[in-house]
Design an enzyme around this catalytic site. Structure first.
Site, PDB file in Angstrom:
ATOM      1  N   GLY A  42      -6.983  -6.296   5.879  1.00 15.86           N
ATOM      2  CA  GLY A  42      -8.340  -6.264   6.404  1.00 15.86           C
ATOM      3  C   GLY A  42      -8.454  -6.999   7.722  1.00 15.86           C
ATOM      4  O   GLY A  42      -9.148  -6.554   8.649  1.00 15.86           O
ATOM      5  N   CYS A  80       0.812  -1.212   0.000  1.00 13.20           N
ATOM      6  CA  CYS A  80       0.000   0.000   0.000  1.00 13.20           C
ATOM      7  C   CYS A  80       0.846   1.264   0.000  1.00 13.20           C
ATOM      8  O   CYS A  80       0.338   2.347  -0.303  1.00 13.20           O
ATOM      9  CB  CYS A  80      -0.954   0.009   1.191  1.00 13.20           C
ATOM     10  SG  CYS A  80      -0.123  -0.162   2.784  1.00 13.20           S
TER      11      CYS A  80
END
EC number: 1.2.1.70
Length: 454
Positions: free
Chosen positions: A187, A51
């Site tokens: 997540g 990310c």
């Protein structure tokens, strides 16, 4: 010769914005590696995307070929955000990435798993060869050492927990309903961090609902799972939303939030899952990974001493890695030298035996004596050159190594046929097989002159 020059390029949070990292990571790592392998002069490739970074590495015949291949990596990203890395810079950076020193969250553990998965993909498509395989394997080794021998990851927050902390500081968590979009590693970390707070309920949405259900069943909080098909329904019910998928498209549009109450959104996905215009909706607060810097700085100071220990560890392991490459290059040149000598030995021993057979039958012992004498001559004659090649590698004298490869490896540097011995060079020139330009600089002058005259 199996070795070459490593070149690298990176777009990361240190210099690039989220948008620029996203732009550099439009293609997945597998596609990047496969594409790079099609470039001229490229023999190996490796790519890692997270990310907050997108990076690619190649092994090339030379630095020019490597830089040329990597020029297509992030062509639309501004120059200031793209960092080119030389051979040694690339290797050192790989070690720093795996140890967490280059992470947004200093010393975080998640990068090591991401690094290992990138290696698995690279191995699966045959992108790694002896150079990069040694480099990434060393990086994993150093990353594991850093975490077992220092406190670099003690007290470190993950990106997921930093996101939850930011939400708590911004709007509070007590009694709120949270939606986590994505059931991968990120997540899962976000959901676990939310479950450790006073949040009222956690909803996990994922394309594969079974993965979302697995997280919902394991976290210590009221939770349930939904598929992405039901996303629109649950978005308006949640006051905190965190996205962390690799879906590659917008999952939240402005219309999904318009009319909802106060909504705090953190987009951790790469590429982004939240349409930028969503931030313009009243009562919607949209943040991305750049907003986490203030959170990560809070715990970073306590790990600076450990970071210095890891830096010293990297220096040590980096030197070992370079030495292993030097030995490898020297060993390859030495191997080629002995193979060339063995070729000449077999030919000359065979010729000698044929001549002796004409004078009378030879016994097996006599044949063995002649062959053994030839082996002894080769070993004694090549002992000094062998030492010289090892010394040359230790001193970074690659001109000597290249010369040895050119003389002893018929396929090194191109398809030009190589003479069996120096005295054959002028005859090879007469046939048109080679020219003076094909010779290494230290070929004896009398031979070079004959080639040029030919």
């Amino acid at each position: 010769m199996n070795t070459g020059v490593i070149c690298g390029v990176r777009v990361s949070h240190n210099r690039a914005s989220v948008e620029e990292i996203e732009l550099a990571g439009e293609r997945d790592s597998r596609t990047i590696m496969e594409t790079l392998l099609t470039r001229d002069g490229i023999t190996e490739s490796f790519a890692i995307q997270t990310c907050n970074r997108s990076e690619a590495y190649v092994v090339a015949d030379g630095a020019v070929a490597g830089r040329r291949a990597l020029a297509s990596f992030a062509p639309d990203v501004r120059d200031g955000a793209v960092v080119d890395m030389s051979h040694e810079e690339s290797l050192r950076h790989l070690l720093r990435v795996a140890t967490g020193l280059e992470s947004l969250v200093l010393g975080e553990d998640q990068i090591l798993g991401q690094f290992k998965r990138a290696i698995e993909v690279a191995r699966g498509i045959g992108a790694l060869g002896p150079m990069l395989e040694a480099g990434v394997t060393k990086a994993i080794h150093v990353g594991e050492r850093a975490r077992s021998e220092t406190s670099i990851n003690e007290g470190a927050v993950s990106i997921g927990s930093a996101a939850v902390r930011l939400a708590g500081q911004s709007v509070g968590l007590n009694g709120r309903k949270a939606l986590v979009i994505g059931a991968g590693e990120m997540g899962s970390l976000v959901a676990e961090s939310l479950a450790s707070t006073n949040i009222s309920e956690v909803v996990i949405a994922n394309r594969t609902i079974e993965n979302a259900e697995s997280i919902a069943e394991t976290i210590n909080s009221p939770a349930y799972a939904v598929s992405l098909d039901s996303l629109t329904e649950v978005i308006t019910e949640a006051s905190i939303i965190m996205t962390a998928t690799g879906y590659g498209k917008y999952l939240i549009e402005p219309t999904d939030i318009d009319g909802a109450g106060e909504t705090f959104i953190i987009d951790l996905a790469q590429p982004r899952n939240v349409h930028p215009a969503t931030a313009d909706i009243e009562n919607a607060i949209v943040q991305d990974i750049d907003a986490l810097e203030s959170i990560t700085k809070e715990t970073e100071a306590s790990r600076q001493a450990a970071a210095r220990e890891v830096d010293a560890m990297i220096d040590e392991e980096f030197d070992r890695l370079l030495e292993s490459y030097k030995r490898q290059r020297a060993d390859e040149a030495i191997s080629e030298m002995y193979e060339a000598a063995e070729h000449v030995k077999r030919r000359e021993v065979e010729t000698a035996l044929e001549k002796l057979e004409k004078q009378g039958t030879l016994t097996d012992n006599q044949r063995e004596t002649i062959s053994s004498m030839a082996d002894t001559l080769i070993n004694q004659l090549l002992a000094a050159p062998t030492k010289s090649l090892r010394d040359a590698a230790a001193e970074d004298d690659w001109t000597t190594i290249q010369t040895a490869m050119t003389l002893f490896d018929p396929n090194f540097g191109g398809d030009t046929p190589q003479p069996d011995r120096p005295d054959d060079i002028p005859r090879a020139a007469e046939r048109g097989d080679i020219s003076g330009d094909d010779l290494p600089d230290d070929v004896p002058n009398h031979i070079a002159e004959k080639v040029s005259d030919g």
